[in-house]
Design a protein around this motif. Sequence first.
Motif, PDB file in Angstrom:
ATOM      1  N   ASP A  28      -8.129 -64.222  -8.319  1.00  0.00           N
ATOM      2  CA  ASP A  28      -8.835 -65.502  -8.381  1.00  0.00           C
ATOM      3  C   ASP A  28      -8.088 -66.538  -7.547  1.00  0.00           C
ATOM      4  O   ASP A  28      -6.873 -66.689  -7.682  1.00  0.00           O
ATOM      5  CB  ASP A  28      -8.932 -65.964  -9.836  1.00  0.00           C
ATOM      6  N   ALA A  63      -7.989 -70.547  -6.643  1.00  0.00           N
ATOM      7  CA  ALA A  63      -8.468 -71.856  -7.105  1.00  0.00           C
ATOM      8  C   ALA A  63      -9.452 -72.453  -6.100  1.00  0.00           C
ATOM      9  O   ALA A  63      -9.223 -72.418  -4.889  1.00  0.00           O
ATOM     10  CB  ALA A  63      -7.289 -72.796  -7.310  1.00  0.00           C
ATOM     11  N   TYR A  64     -10.546 -72.950  -6.593  1.00  0.00           N
ATOM     12  CA  TYR A  64     -11.619 -73.605  -5.822  1.00  0.00           C
ATOM     13  C   TYR A  64     -12.400 -72.660  -4.909  1.00  0.00           C
ATOM     14  O   TYR A  64     -13.284 -73.088  -4.196  1.00  0.00           O
ATOM     15  CB  TYR A  64     -11.074 -74.782  -4.990  1.00  0.00           C
ATOM     16  N   HIS A  65     -12.039 -71.382  -4.882  1.00  0.00           N
ATOM     17  CA  HIS A  65     -12.750 -70.425  -4.040  1.00  0.00           C
ATOM     18  C   HIS A  65     -13.332 -69.264  -4.850  1.00  0.00           C
ATOM     19  O   HIS A  65     -14.180 -68.549  -4.348  1.00  0.00           O
ATOM     20  CB  HIS A  65     -11.835 -69.866  -2.941  1.00  0.00           C
ATOM     21  N   GLY A  66     -12.828 -69.048  -6.055  1.00  0.00           N
ATOM     22  CA  GLY A  66     -13.340 -67.988  -6.916  1.00  0.00           C
ATOM     23  C   GLY A  66     -12.674 -66.646  -6.685  1.00  0.00           C
ATOM     24  O   GLY A  66     -11.571 -66.550  -6.166  1.00  0.00           O
TER      25      GLY A  66
END
Length: 143
Positions: A113, A115-118
């Motif tokens: 995962d 952050a902010y991109h999935g």
Amino acid sequence: MPVYPAYNEASESEYAPYLVDGTSEISGQAFLVQKNGGTVKAAGRMVTLDPVTTISSNWWKQAGRMWKYRMSLPPSEGFTSARRSVTADADGRFKFSKLPAGSYYLRTELTWDVAYHGIQGGILAAEHEVKPGETKMVMLNSL
């Protein structure tokens, strides 16, 4: 959603040679190199090995390499019985021993995962063949 045909006795019987111990081995490492140069290893991930048959080839084309259908398996007793699985070690290394000679689909999931991109990554998959008594080392590192 994948559509699997009804399987008959002839297609199920293709699994018989894969239900016994053999003399071959496939080992290797599963990993991906990120765009920034970092390496993500398949530590603790299940790695599966499925004999190439009519049934598994149909599954491979429809679902075996696709993240969306990663949980889909054909309704085949032979497929389920012949599937081998191991857990990759901390470095993403795996080993399948006592394999009958033949062709196999090798597969694992590798995601992380951001952050902010999935979710990044996906299914790592390849087809490999081993001959009697062969020890094959592979790198499973492409989506």
